[in-house]
Design an enzyme around this catalytic site. Structure first.
Site, PDB file in Angstrom:
ATOM      1  N   GLN A 166      32.755  40.096  34.980  1.00  0.00           N
ATOM      2  CA  GLN A 166      32.249  39.746  36.316  1.00  0.00           C
ATOM      3  C   GLN A 166      30.744  39.529  36.315  1.00  0.00           C
ATOM      4  OE1 GLN A 166      33.764  39.000  39.140  1.00  0.00           O
ATOM      5  NE2 GLN A 166      35.851  39.495  38.518  1.00  0.00           N
ATOM      6  N   ALA A 187      35.796  32.727  30.670  1.00  0.00           N
ATOM      7  CA  ALA A 187      35.233  31.443  31.124  1.00  0.00           C
ATOM      8  C   ALA A 187      35.447  31.177  32.605  1.00  0.00           C
ATOM      9  CB  ALA A 187      35.850  30.307  30.303  1.00  0.00           C
ATOM     10  N   CYS A 309      43.702  39.838  40.459  1.00  0.00           N
ATOM     11  CA  CYS A 309      44.353  39.617  39.169  1.00  0.00           C
ATOM     12  C   CYS A 309      45.803  40.087  39.206  1.00  0.00           C
ATOM     13  CB  CYS A 309      43.600  40.325  38.070  1.00  0.00           C
ATOM     14  SG  CYS A 309      41.976  39.610  37.864  1.00  0.00           S
TER      15      CYS A 309
HETATM   16  N1  PLP Z   1      37.727  42.175  33.418  1.00  0.00           N
HETATM   17  C1  PLP Z   1      37.319  41.996  34.686  1.00  0.00           C
HETATM   18  C2  PLP Z   1      36.224  42.857  35.219  1.00  0.00           C
HETATM   19  C3  PLP Z   1      37.908  41.025  35.486  1.00  0.00           C
HETATM   20  O1  PLP Z   1      37.490  40.867  36.739  1.00  0.00           O
HETATM   21  C4  PLP Z   1      38.946  40.231  34.945  1.00  0.00           C
HETATM   22  C5  PLP Z   1      39.622  39.215  35.768  1.00  0.00           C
HETATM   23  O2  PLP Z   1      39.477  39.160  36.948  1.00  0.00           O
HETATM   24  C6  PLP Z   1      39.328  40.454  33.616  1.00  0.00           C
HETATM   25  C7  PLP Z   1      38.694  41.432  32.891  1.00  0.00           C
HETATM   26  C8  PLP Z   1      40.408  39.647  32.985  1.00  0.00           C
HETATM   27  O3  PLP Z   1      39.923  38.388  32.593  1.00  0.00           O
HETATM   28  P1  PLP Z   1      40.943  37.160  32.393  1.00  0.00           P
HETATM   29  O4  PLP Z   1      41.392  36.766  33.756  1.00  0.00           O
HETATM   30  O5  PLP Z   1      40.106  36.104  31.724  1.00  0.00           O
HETATM   31  O6  PLP Z   1      42.035  37.639  31.511  1.00  0.00           O
END
Ligand code: PLP
Length: 381
Positions: A166, A187, A309
Site C-alpha cells: 500500500q 503493480a 481483497c
Molecule cells: N498486502 C497489502 C497490504 C495489500 O493491500 C494487498 C492487496 O490489497 C496485498 C498485500 C495483496 O496484493 P495482490 O493483490 O497484488 O496479491
C-alpha cells in the site's frame, strides 16, 4: 452515469502509458528464456522493467524477484522462516495472516500502530526466525514503525520482512531505508496491472524458492515470466514521481472535514497517527457498512468496507478489532481511498450521497454549517 472511484487501495486505474507499454510487449512474441532474437528482445524488455522498478525502490536489479502479485511475494517471504517461528503485526494483510495461522501476532495501539514494547517482549520470548511488519495498513492507511521494529528484530536474530504494497508510490520506499531483508510490492496499486508483484531481497540474501522447475528469476521463482505484466509494472514505476500526494491529502482532508462538520460522532480510525495521504477509514455509529456501500454505489460512488481483497466479505474488520474498536462500530466502518485521478467533484459527490443517506437514516446535522455539503447531490434512483 459518471462515477467517483474512491477505492484506490483496492486497485488503482491503469495508466494509459502502462497499457501502451503492455500492448507493445504483448504484440511481440518471445520467451525471455529463449536464446533466439525474439527471446532476446523479450529478455531486454524484462530487464528494462526490472531496472525501472529497482530504481523506484532504490534497490539493485538483481535483488528483485517478480511474482504473481503482493500475495505471492508475501508468501515467498514467509517461506524464508523455513519452518521456524514467525512474528507478525496483528494488522497484516490476510495474504500474510491467513498463510501463517500459527504466527505470533503483536498487538497494535488504539491508533493502529504496532506496539513496539509488546513486539519486543514477543521477540525475546519466542525468538522468531522471521518477523513481518507492513509499512502502511491497507484499511486505515496508518504507517508502521518498520525501521524501529527491524532494529529490534535484528538484535534477536530474526529476518525482517515488510509488506509495502500500500505504501509504494505514496511515500519513499526502500529496503535499505527500512533496514529490512525482504520487501513486497504489487503493480496494481500504482497504476500497473493486477497479477504482478515483486519481492525485493537484501543484497546477498539467498532464498528458498516455493516454485521450482525452471531457472527463471535466478531459480528463485520458476515459471515463464508474465512479461506484459512486468513491463507494465516497470512503466508504472517510472511514472511514480509525477503524482502529487499533497493534492490528494487536501482532497482527503476535505472529505473528512465534510463528514465531521455534519456528523461529529463519526470516528476516523487511526486519525491521530501518521497516515497515508490517500486513505480514510470512517465509522458512522448505527449506519452499517453494507448499507453505506450500497447507497454510495447507487449514487455512483465506489468505496470499500474494510479490505476489498476478500471481495464480498462484509463483517467487522480484523484490523479494526485488533485496534480495540467495538465489533458494532467496526461493522459501520467504510474505507475511502483516493488517488491521482480524483478531484473535488469526486469528494463532493461522495459527501452529497453520504449525507443524503445519513439524513434518510435519521442523522441530524447539529452544526448545519454551510460548506461543500450545503447542497447535497441528488441520489441516483
Ligand atoms: N498486502 C497489502 C497490504 C495489500 O493491500 C494487498 C492487496 O490489497 C496485498 C498485500 C495483496 O496484493 P495482490 O493483490 O497484488 O496479491
Amino acid at each position: 452515469m459518471s462515477r467517483a472511484y474512491l477505492d484506490y487501495a483496492a486497485t488503482a486505474p491503469v495508466h494509459d502509458e502502462v497499457i501502451e507499454a503492455m500492448a507493445a510487449a504483448l504484440r511481440d512474441v518471445g520467451n525471455p528464456s529463449s536464446v533466439h532474437g525474439p527471446g532476446r528482445r523479450a529478455r531486454a524488455r524484462l530487464e528494462a522493467a526490472r531496472r525501472a522498478l529497482a530504481a523506484a525502490l532504490d534497490a539493485s536489479p538483481d535483488s528483485l524477484v517478480f511474482t504473481s502479485g503482493g500475495t505471492e511475494a508475501n508468501q515467498l517471504a514467509l517461506a524464508q522462516a523455513r519452518g521456524g517461528p514467525v512474528l507478525v503485526s496483528a494488522i497484516e494483510h490476510p495474504s500474510l495472516l491467513d498463510a501463517a495461522p500459527e504466527a505470533l501476532r503483536a498487538p497494535v495501539t488504539a491508533d493502529g500502530v504496532l506496539d513496539l514494547e509488546a513486539f519486543e517482549r514477543l521477540l525475546a520470548q519466542h525468538r522468531p526466525a522471521l518477523v513481518s511488519v507492513m509499512l502502511a495498513n491497507n484499511e486505515t492507511g496508518v504507517l508502521q514503525p518498520v525501521r524501529e521494529a527491524a532494529g529490534l528484530a535484528r538484535r534477536h536474530g530474526a529476518l525482517v520482512h515488510c509488506d509495502a504494497v500500500q505504501a509504494l508510490g505514496k511515500m519513499p520506499v526502500s529496503l535499505a531505508g527500512l533496514d529490512a531483508d525482504l520487501l513486497s510490492v504489487s503493480a496494481h496499486k500504482i497504476g500497473g496491472p493486477a497479477g504482478v508483484g515483486a519481492l525485493v531481497l537484501r543484497d546477498g540474501l539467498e532464498i528458498a524458492a516455493r516454485q521450482r522447475g525452471g531457472g527463471q528469476e535466478r531459480k528463485r521463482r520458476a515459471g515463464t515470466e508474465n512479461l506484459a505484466g512486468i513491463v507494465g509494472f516497470g512503466r508504472a514505476a517510472e511514472l511514480l514521481g509525477r503524482q502529487d500526494w499533497q493534492r490528494v491529502r487536501r482532497l482527503r482532508d476535505r472529505l473528512e472535514g465534510g463528514v465531521l462538520g455534519h456528523c461529529p460522532e463519526i470516528r476516523i480510525h487511526g486519525a491521530a497517527a501518521p497516515r497515508l495521504a490517500s486513505t480514510s477509514c470512517l465509522a458512522t455509529p448505527g449506519l452499517a457498512a453494507d448499507t453505506q456501500l450500497m447507497a454510495l454505489d447507487l449514487a455512483g460512488v465506489a468505496v470499500s468496507a474494510g479490505s476489498a481483497c476478500s471481495s464480498g466479505r462484509i463483517g467487522p474488520s480484523p484490523v479494526l478489532l485488533a485496534m480495540g474498536v467495538e465489533a458494532a462500530l467496526a461493522a459501520c466502518s467504510i474505507r475511502v481511498s483516493l488517488g491521482w485521478g480524483n478531484g473535488e467533484e469526486d469528494v463532493d459527490r461522495f459527501l452529497g450521497a453520504w449525507l443524503a443517506l445519513w439524513r434518510r437514516k435519521g442523522g441530524r446535522d447539529p452544526a448545519a454549517r454551510p460548506g461543500p455539503l450545503s447542497k447535497p447531490a441528488p441520489m441516483a434512483s
